[in-house]
Write a protein that holds these residues in place. Structure first.
Motif, mmCIF file in Angstrom:
data_model
loop_
_atom_site.group_PDB
_atom_site.id
_atom_site.type_symbol
_atom_site.label_atom_id
_atom_site.label_comp_id
_atom_site.label_asym_id
_atom_site.label_seq_id
_atom_site.Cartn_x
_atom_site.Cartn_y
_atom_site.Cartn_z
ATOM 1 N N GLU A 87 62.576 49.611 11.507
ATOM 2 C CA GLU A 87 62.444 50.366 12.742
ATOM 3 C C GLU A 87 61.001 50.361 13.253
ATOM 4 O OE1 GLU A 87 66.015 53.640 11.957
ATOM 5 O OE2 GLU A 87 63.927 54.159 11.450
ATOM 6 N N VAL A 88 60.099 49.779 12.448
ATOM 7 C CA VAL A 88 58.671 49.757 12.768
ATOM 8 C C VAL A 88 58.194 48.314 12.823
ATOM 9 C CG1 VAL A 88 56.363 50.483 12.028
ATOM 10 C CG2 VAL A 88 58.344 51.959 11.575
ATOM 11 N N ALA A 89 57.327 48.028 13.804
ATOM 12 C CA ALA A 89 56.693 46.713 13.892
ATOM 13 C C ALA A 89 55.202 46.886 14.123
ATOM 14 C CB ALA A 89 57.304 45.887 15.018
ATOM 15 N N GLY A 127 57.048 53.731 1.751
ATOM 16 C CA GLY A 127 58.292 53.002 1.542
ATOM 17 C C GLY A 127 59.062 52.781 2.822
ATOM 18 N N VAL A 128 58.361 52.611 3.950
ATOM 19 C CA VAL A 128 58.998 52.357 5.240
ATOM 20 C C VAL A 128 58.937 50.859 5.527
ATOM 21 C CG1 VAL A 128 58.862 52.749 7.727
ATOM 22 C CG2 VAL A 128 58.416 54.632 6.145
ATOM 23 N N PRO A 129 60.069 50.184 5.705
ATOM 24 C CA PRO A 129 60.038 48.748 6.008
ATOM 25 C C PRO A 129 59.358 48.487 7.351
ATOM 26 C CG PRO A 129 62.242 49.452 5.345
ATOM 27 C CD PRO A 129 61.447 50.697 5.577
ATOM 28 N N VAL A 130 58.658 47.360 7.427
ATOM 29 C CA VAL A 130 57.904 47.005 8.634
ATOM 30 C C VAL A 130 58.071 45.514 8.916
ATOM 31 C CG1 VAL A 130 55.596 46.888 9.686
ATOM 32 C CG2 VAL A 130 56.190 48.817 8.204
ATOM 33 N N LEU A 146 61.057 43.336 21.425
ATOM 34 C CA LEU A 146 60.777 44.673 20.889
ATOM 35 C C LEU A 146 62.031 45.523 20.738
ATOM 36 C CD1 LEU A 146 57.551 45.505 22.932
ATOM 37 C CD2 LEU A 146 57.755 44.326 20.741
ATOM 38 N N SER A 147 63.158 45.030 21.197
ATOM 39 C CA SER A 147 64.380 45.832 21.104
ATOM 40 C C SER A 147 64.758 46.027 19.645
ATOM 41 C CB SER A 147 65.523 45.150 21.858
ATOM 42 O OG SER A 147 65.803 43.880 21.325
ATOM 43 N N GLY A 148 65.256 47.190 19.322
ATOM 44 C CA GLY A 148 65.659 47.508 17.957
ATOM 45 C C GLY A 148 64.618 48.281 17.186
ATOM 46 N N TYR A 149 63.388 48.343 17.680
ATOM 47 C CA TYR A 149 62.343 49.111 17.011
ATOM 48 C C TYR A 149 62.246 50.511 17.612
ATOM 49 C CZ TYR A 149 60.814 44.532 15.316
ATOM 50 O OH TYR A 149 60.767 43.300 14.728
ATOM 51 N N LYS A 150 61.902 51.468 16.762
ATOM 52 C CA LYS A 150 61.563 52.811 17.228
ATOM 53 C C LYS A 150 60.071 52.942 17.512
ATOM 54 C CE LYS A 150 65.098 55.714 14.991
ATOM 55 N NZ LYS A 150 65.281 56.863 14.044
#
Length: 688
Positions: free
Chosen positions: A406-408, A447-450, A459-463
């Motif tokens: 959810e993060v980039a 532990g947050v996937p990036v 950018l769609s799909g990211y919060k």
């Protein structure tokens, strides 16, 4: 819906375990080759990369080919259940080729043709070199297209470097003609009226040189883009006959982490599978081991992101130590398997080493290897590699799985090139790559996937999208950020953002250029801080982030005006005391944050922890992780495969709340788990 990808090869739908093998160095001692195969089976090796620098053995004289030795090796490997990633040999050409055709030798930026030697010492533009590569690649593909051992192609090796020869100069001019069309447009975009450097004929254009034209930033940017173009075009030339003759065998070339010599996003478009060479500097004296692990994780996530989440290949890693740094420290017990599992945790479907057996001579004779000069299997490193292979055989369910973060974090090679030339503020401490990793690390700790993306990514799909130091806004990036934030996304950027366009021309009308409306701020001035300068930012009472305090700043800061944005923190001292230092702008349905100064990790940890909680960003596990422990996962949509890894020298305790099964022994896992120094746990749960 999470997509599960096909394995690298249907011939062997398991995690690949092996490494670079150079039997061409041992043809006079066939007993060593037989012993290698015995040892490979004992070490649970199922694949080798073969023939990477073997051109002089395959074609010892022009037009005279000898594949008999390679036939023998391929057949022996296949007979013993070991598969082959077969290399094309263009990474280091034979002497006869350089002597007969000197045009293939590179020319440096001072216009001096290099002597024969080293590797990647060839001109990528040379028609002769391209033709010689096409011939030998065609013969390799035709000969081994149906060989049972062949599962992938390893194209060349670590493409790098550049050539300034007349052929490349002319190709560069054609590249610019295709891009700009007219000299008028080129002169405008390069702003050549500066210092009276206007160009009146295409023939006047030459590549940048420190002894010549070196201050036109547009020229230097386009030269780097040209090098990318030529490298990718050479790759296409290499794979032409291979794709025609073996259309079902995937091709890859091993990238080099964050190396900025060319834009790896462009190469990834052409590869079937991304692969990279992973050489962390473990146990150094400038950072903690877990900090090295976080930086390595950043590179893994970049390589997974290069093809939209498809599993990648860790083509090389060091068993033991390396030999090309000034200080080459041994990896401590446990690190070999820990770095291997870290690669798998972040999306690799292979664990491969450089190298299988140490050579007797040459530059890499003391580089780490699974088998040393003693030839013994009774070594610590051989034992640890064997354990890796044994454990990987229990992870079939992980093959092809991925993660949809959810993060980039935006890390853009072309922005990096532009920043390197930006004569602004603190030129000695730009540190773009380091800064991107610092903004990534708080998520690694939690532990947050990036995903690690570039400015051209969807950018769609990211919060949450974070773009540290977005100095150069490439075409369409600001528009995509505008749409993303208006649609409900959260955007974070920092000082030195929104200054120039694709060709390094400053935006007019005030910084941060096209981001100004989104961020709701105007960046009026930029200050530089000496190491002795002291200043800090102070969080306002009752701010929406839920924490307060004073945090030191360093290197550089922007003096900004909050136009529509809400001020969350201010500067503590200097003539800009009380001015905004941290802002948020509510824009459409989303939020845009601006961090106006470079802070320490203490602020970034608190800031991003607040963002994670505020916007409900998903963690791998619910509980807090001890310092130095990371948690990553991959999923097939029904099962999550969780990797909890301890990158410290102490045993760590982690609490888990879900029902887990240990993937290595099949037993249920307790709620409190102990992870020893440099240890890990591989767990499976129902997908969340």
């Amino acid at each position: 819906m999470v997509e599960k990808y096909k394995p690298i090869s249907p011939k062997y739908p398991h995690i690949l375990h092996g490494g670079d093998y150079n039997p061409d160095q041992w043809l006079e001692t066939p007993e060593i080759i037989d012993e290698d195969i015995r040892l490979m089976k004992k070490a649970h090796v199922n694949v080798v990369s073969l023939g990477i620098f073997a051109w002089s053995k395959l074609e010892p004289e022009e037009g005279k080919f000898d594949f008999s030795w390679l036939d023998n090796i391929m057949d022996k490997l296949a007979k013993n259940g070991i598969y082959v990633i077969l290399a094309t040999p263009s990474g280091a050409r034979p002497i006869w080729l350089a002597k007969k055709y000197p045009e293939v030798l590179r020319v440096d930026d001072e216009r001096q043709r290099q002597l024969y030697g080293g590797r990647h010492n060839h001109c990528l533009t040379s028609p002769i070199y391209r033709e010689k590569v096409r011939i030998i690649n065609t013969k390799l593909a035709e000969r081994y297209k149906d060989h049972p051992a062949l599962i992938a192609w390893h194209i060349s090796n670590e493409y790098s470097g550049e050539c300034h020869c007349p052929l490349c100069q002319e190709a560069f001019r054609q590249f610019l003609k295709n891009k700009y069309g007219t000299l008028e447009k080129l002169n405008h975009e390069w702003w050549t009226s500066f210092w009276s450097h206007s160009i009146t004929d295409w023939s006047q254009i030459e590549s940048p040189s420190k002894k010549g034209e070196f201050n036109l930033h547009g020229l230097k940017l386009d030269w780097k883009r040209f090098i990318t173009h030529q490298t990718v075009d050479f790759f296409k030339n290499e794979i032409g006959p291979i794709r025609r003759i073996t259309p079902n065998i995937p091709v890859t070339t091993n990238l080099m982490g964050l190396c900025p010599e060319y834009d790896q996003w462009e190469m990834a478009k052409v590869e079937d599978i991304v692969s990279w060479d992973n050489y962390p500097e473990w146990h150094n004296d400038y950072q903690k081991t877990w900090e090295t692990a976080a930086a390595t994780a950043f590179s893994h996530d970049l390589n997974r992101s290069l093809k939209g989440g498809r599993p990648f290949m860790m083509m090389e890693s060091a068993p033991g130590n390396i030999n090309w740094r000034n200080i080459n420290k041994l990896q401590r017990p446990g690190i070999i398997e820990l770095q291997s599992m870290q690669a798998v945790a972040h999306g690799s479907d292979t664990v491969q080493y450089f190298q299988w057996r140490k050579g007797r001579g040459g530059f890499e004779k003391f580089h780490g290897a699974v088998v040393g000069h003693s030839g013994s299997e009774n070594t610590r490193i051989f034992s640890e590699v064997s354990k890796v292979g044994e454990d990987l055989e229990k992870l079939d369910a992980v093959v092809g799985t991925t993660v949809k973060p959810e993060v980039a974090v935006v890390f853009d090679y072309q922005n990096l090139w532009a920043i390197e030339d930006a004569r602004i503020s603190n030129c000695e401490s730009m540190n773009y790559t380091k800064t991107c990793i610092e903004h990534y690390t708080p998520f690694w700790k939690k532990g947050v996937p990036v995903d690690v993306i570039n400015e051209m990514a969807d950018l769609s799909g990211y919060k949450l999208v974070i773009a540290p130091m977005a100095y150069m806004l490439r075409e369409g990036f600001a528009e995509r950020i505008d749409k993303f934030v208006k649609g409900g996304g959260t955007f974070v950027t920092t000082y030195l953002s929104g200054f120039v366009n694709d060709n390094d021309l400053c935006w007019l009308g005030g910084f941060p250029g096209p981001l100004r409306k989104i961020l709701g701020i105007w960046d009026e001035e930029q200050d530089a801080l000496y190491p002795s300068d002291k200043n800090s930012i102070v969080l306002n009472e009752g701010n929406e982030l839920g924490f307060k305090g004073s945090f030191d700043i360093k290197d550089m800061c922007d003096i900004i005006h909050a136009e529509k944005a809400q001020v969350l923190a201010i500067y503590k001292s200097d003539f800009y005391k009380g001015k905004p230092a941290l802002t948020v702008n509510n824009y459409g349905k989303g939020h845009a944050y601006y961090i106006a100064a470079r802070t320490g990790t203490d602020f970034l940890d608190k800031f991003y922890s607040s963002i994670i909680e505020k916007f409900g960003i998903k963690k791998t596990i619910d509980s807090e992780l001890p310092e130095g422990v990371s948690a990553e996962y991959r999923t097939d949509g029904e099962n999550d495969f969780v990797f909890i890894m301890n990158f410290t020298e102490e045993t760590k305790t982690v609490k888990i709340t879900d029902q887990y099964k240990n993937m290595l022994d099949g037993n249920p896992e307790s709620e409190t788990i102990q992870i020893p120094a440099y240890g890990f746990k591989l767990l499976q749960r129902n997908a969340k």
